[in-house]
Motif scaffolding. Structure first.
Motif, PDB file in Angstrom:
ATOM      1  N   LEU A  46       0.804  -1.209   0.000  1.00  0.00           N
ATOM      2  CA  LEU A  46       0.000   0.000   0.000  1.00  0.00           C
ATOM      3  C   LEU A  46       0.845   1.272   0.000  1.00  0.00           C
ATOM      4  N   PHE A  47       2.048   1.222   0.597  1.00  0.00           N
ATOM      5  CA  PHE A  47       2.905   2.405   0.682  1.00  0.00           C
ATOM      6  C   PHE A  47       4.119   2.269  -0.238  1.00  0.00           C
ATOM      7  N   LYS A  48       3.972   1.476  -1.286  1.00  0.00           N
ATOM      8  CA  LYS A  48       5.103   1.204  -2.182  1.00  0.00           C
ATOM      9  C   LYS A  48       5.586   2.465  -2.889  1.00  0.00           C
ATOM     10  N   ASP A  49       4.655   3.346  -3.292  1.00  0.00           N
ATOM     11  CA  ASP A  49       5.015   4.524  -4.077  1.00  0.00           C
ATOM     12  C   ASP A  49       5.271   5.760  -3.215  1.00  0.00           C
ATOM     13  N   MET A  50       5.217   5.606  -1.905  1.00  0.00           N
ATOM     14  CA  MET A  50       5.463   6.748  -1.021  1.00  0.00           C
ATOM     15  C   MET A  50       6.966   6.988  -0.894  1.00  0.00           C
ATOM     16  N   ASN A  51       7.377   8.219  -1.117  1.00  0.00           N
ATOM     17  CA  ASN A  51       8.803   8.558  -1.079  1.00  0.00           C
ATOM     18  C   ASN A  51       9.201   8.852   0.362  1.00  0.00           C
ATOM     19  N   MET A  52       9.742   7.843   1.037  1.00  0.00           N
ATOM     20  CA  MET A  52      10.139   8.011   2.425  1.00  0.00           C
ATOM     21  C   MET A  52      11.383   7.170   2.681  1.00  0.00           C
ATOM     22  N   CYS A  53      12.389   7.787   3.283  1.00  0.00           N
ATOM     23  CA  CYS A  53      13.605   7.072   3.642  1.00  0.00           C
ATOM     24  C   CYS A  53      14.007   7.446   5.066  1.00  0.00           C
ATOM     25  N   PHE A  54      15.011   6.755   5.584  1.00  0.00           N
ATOM     26  CA  PHE A  54      15.427   6.979   6.964  1.00  0.00           C
ATOM     27  C   PHE A  54      16.002   8.373   7.153  1.00  0.00           C
ATOM     28  N   GLU A  55      16.702   8.886   6.138  1.00  0.00           N
ATOM     29  CA  GLU A  55      17.287  10.224   6.256  1.00  0.00           C
ATOM     30  C   GLU A  55      16.207  11.287   6.388  1.00  0.00           C
ATOM     31  N   ASP A  56      15.096  11.117   5.611  1.00  0.00           N
ATOM     32  CA  ASP A  56      14.001  12.089   5.708  1.00  0.00           C
ATOM     33  C   ASP A  56      13.371  12.052   7.097  1.00  0.00           C
ATOM     34  N   LEU A  57      13.182  10.836   7.623  1.00  0.00           N
ATOM     35  CA  LEU A  57      12.588  10.710   8.951  1.00  0.00           C
ATOM     36  C   LEU A  57      13.484  11.339  10.017  1.00  0.00           C
ATOM     37  N   ARG A  58      14.778  11.103   9.912  1.00  0.00           N
ATOM     38  CA  ARG A  58      15.704  11.657  10.895  1.00  0.00           C
ATOM     39  C   ARG A  58      15.760  13.179  10.810  1.00  0.00           C
ATOM     40  N   SER A  59      15.748  13.723   9.594  1.00  0.00           N
ATOM     41  CA  SER A  59      15.795  15.175   9.448  1.00  0.00           C
ATOM     42  C   SER A  59      14.527  15.829   9.981  1.00  0.00           C
ATOM     43  N   ASN A  60      13.384  15.157   9.827  1.00  0.00           N
ATOM     44  CA  ASN A  60      12.136  15.705  10.356  1.00  0.00           C
ATOM     45  C   ASN A  60      12.105  15.677  11.879  1.00  0.00           C
ATOM     46  N   LEU A  61      12.716  14.632  12.454  1.00  0.00           N
ATOM     47  CA  LEU A  61      12.717  14.520  13.911  1.00  0.00           C
ATOM     48  C   LEU A  61      13.607  15.566  14.557  1.00  0.00           C
ATOM     49  N   TYR A  62      14.731  15.878  13.905  1.00  0.00           N
ATOM     50  CA  TYR A  62      15.692  16.811  14.497  1.00  0.00           C
ATOM     51  C   TYR A  62      15.587  18.218  13.932  1.00  0.00           C
ATOM     52  N   GLN A  63      14.546  18.504  13.167  1.00  0.00           N
ATOM     53  CA  GLN A  63      14.382  19.838  12.597  1.00  0.00           C
ATOM     54  C   GLN A  63      13.983  20.817  13.701  1.00  0.00           C
ATOM     55  N   PRO A  64      14.693  21.956  13.842  1.00  0.00           N
ATOM     56  CA  PRO A  64      14.345  22.909  14.910  1.00  0.00           C
ATOM     57  C   PRO A  64      12.959  23.499  14.683  1.00  0.00           C
ATOM     58  N   GLN A  65      12.251  23.649  15.788  1.00  0.00           N
ATOM     59  CA  GLN A  65      10.897  24.175  15.719  1.00  0.00           C
ATOM     60  C   GLN A  65      10.940  25.701  15.710  1.00  0.00           C
ATOM     61  N   SER A  66      10.187  26.321  14.810  1.00  0.00           N
ATOM     62  CA  SER A  66      10.086  27.774  14.768  1.00  0.00           C
ATOM     63  C   SER A  66       9.139  28.249  15.856  1.00  0.00           C
ATOM     64  N   PRO A  67       9.425  29.401  16.469  1.00  0.00           N
ATOM     65  CA  PRO A  67       8.542  29.890  17.539  1.00  0.00           C
ATOM     66  C   PRO A  67       7.145  30.143  17.011  1.00  0.00           C
ATOM     67  N   SER A  68       6.187  29.691  17.768  1.00  0.00           N
ATOM     68  CA  SER A  68       4.803  29.828  17.332  1.00  0.00           C
ATOM     69  C   SER A  68       4.322  31.256  17.529  1.00  0.00           C
ATOM     70  N   LYS A  69       3.408  31.608  16.646  1.00  0.00           N
ATOM     71  CA  LYS A  69       2.838  32.943  16.737  1.00  0.00           C
ATOM     72  C   LYS A  69       1.792  32.987  17.838  1.00  0.00           C
ATOM     73  N   MET A  70       1.616  34.163  18.386  1.00  0.00           N
ATOM     74  CA  MET A  70       0.643  34.313  19.453  1.00  0.00           C
ATOM     75  C   MET A  70      -0.747  34.329  18.861  1.00  0.00           C
ATOM     76  N   GLU A  71      -1.705  33.969  19.668  1.00  0.00           N
ATOM     77  CA  GLU A  71      -3.086  33.948  19.230  1.00  0.00           C
ATOM     78  C   GLU A  71      -3.565  35.366  18.929  1.00  0.00           C
ATOM     79  N   ASP A  72      -4.558  35.468  18.031  1.00  0.00           N
ATOM     80  CA  ASP A  72      -5.091  36.770  17.646  1.00  0.00           C
ATOM     81  C   ASP A  72      -5.692  37.517  18.832  1.00  0.00           C
ATOM     82  N   LYS A  73      -6.309  36.733  19.745  1.00  0.00           N
ATOM     83  CA  LYS A  73      -6.943  37.408  20.882  1.00  0.00           C
ATOM     84  C   LYS A  73      -5.901  38.031  21.804  1.00  0.00           C
TER      85      LYS A  73
END
Length: 338
Positions: A287-314
């Motif tokens: 079922l996931f044969k055509d999905m482009n996913m490798c270990f390097e992509d998973l590792r880069s997503n896990l260690y990607q720095p999170q950008s500071p979230s914006k404050m709520e409009d209220k």
């Protein structure tokens, strides 16, 4: 012996797919009409014939395996042929296998190992007379009658109306007929083994009944499986067919030979759990044969720095409330809360 033959069958069938595909790609590269377009040039290619003979040897080994091992072991090990063909395709044709596909292969091997470890001991049936008694058991007769009525209903009523739109119709027909195929194979295996010491089994009515049942069920199965593959996505057809077919075969084996009667609770849970692990592995592989996913992509997503979230409009509104124009003192004040 039965386990060895089942594993050998998986290797031969998985390898035969590679041989035939390599032959078809070679013919396409030299300008021959492709098989999908009605070409038959592959009949002149020795590599394609080698793949066909290899597949024939694999099916023969699979047929023989049912003589020496329970169907609960032989049938689920068919998933190994899918794993082998996927690995060989990645090696010979450069087809990439993503991370989920590799995990699916590992799960298939793990599930097969679990099922082999917890496999039930098949009740010993050595003569056609004993096989006849098994087939005439009231429990199996009721089970077989239900399957036969369901098949007839699917073939003559449901298939003409919903076969082209519902993927489960054709697959259900093929899977339900698997009960008759495996029962016939087991009975014919007993007849073949007995034939070397007693030629009278050739004249036994059950031998010919089982042979005709096997031929008829295989023809119908191939017909509706081809219809399913021609109508629906192959990536969906194979996992569903594997799950349905294996479930029916396991149920038939339990009812006909009462394999699970002497099993402990641990072995029952292990067998069911191993089968479910194989189902998950095969599904992930297809079922996931055509999905482009490798270990390097998973590792880069896990260690990607999170950008500071914006404050709520209220919160922004509250901070900037001082910059709003002053409210008029005269007249009523209306507040709208939404």
């Amino acid at each position: 012996m039965g386990l060895s033959l089942a594993v050998l069958s998986a290797f031969l069938i998985g390898g035969s797919i590679i041989l035939k595909k390599k032959a078809l790609l070679h013919l396409a590269s030299i300008g021959e009409t492709r098989a999908a377009e009605g070409g038959h040039g592959y009949l002149k290619d020795w590599l394609w014939w080698g793949g066909l003979l290899t597949m024939g040897g694999g099916e023969a080994a699979n047929f023989t395996a049912y003589m020496f091992a329970p169907a609960t072991v032989v049938t689920p090990l068919g998933a190994l042929s899918v794993l082998i063909s996927a690995v060989l395709s990645s090696h010979f044709f450069g087809e990439t296998m993503n991370l989920l596909g590799k995990l699916g292969c590992m799960l298939s091997i793990l599930g097969s190992t679990i099922m082999v470890i917890h496999a039930p001991e098949e009740e010993e049936v050595t003569t056609l007379t004993e096989m006849t008694e098994k087939l005439l058991d009231p429990g199996f007769l009721v089970f077989a009658s239900i399957l036969l009525v369901a098949c007839m209903l699917l073939i003559f009523y449901v298939s003409p109306r919903f076969g082209q739109t519902n993927i489960l119709v054709y697959i259900s027909i093929c899977s339900l007929l698997g009960a008759f195929t495996v029962s016939s194979v087991k009975g014919l295996g007993i007849a073949i083994r007995t034939m070397f010491s007693d030629l009278s089994v050739v004249r036994h009515p059950l031998t010919w009944i089982l042979l005709l049942t096997l031929i008829g069920s295989i023809i119908i199965q191939v017909n509706y499986l081809n219809k399913s593959l021609d109508t629906f996505n192959t990536l969906l057809v194979y996992p569903i067919y594997y799950v349905f077919f294996t479930t029916v075969v396991l149920s038939t084996s339990v009812i006909l030979f009462k394999e699970w009667g002497a099993m402990s609770g641990v072995d029952v849970v292990g067998t069911i759990g191993g089968f479910l692990v194989i189902v998950i592995g095969v599904s992930m592989l297809h079922l996931f044969k055509d999905m482009n996913m490798c270990f390097e992509d998973l590792r880069s997503n896990l260690y990607q720095p999170q950008s500071p979230s914006k404050m709520e409009d209220k919160h922004i509104l509250i901070e900037n409330i001082e910059s709003l124009p002053p409210m008029r003192e005269e007249g009523p004040r209306v507040f709208i809360i939404s």
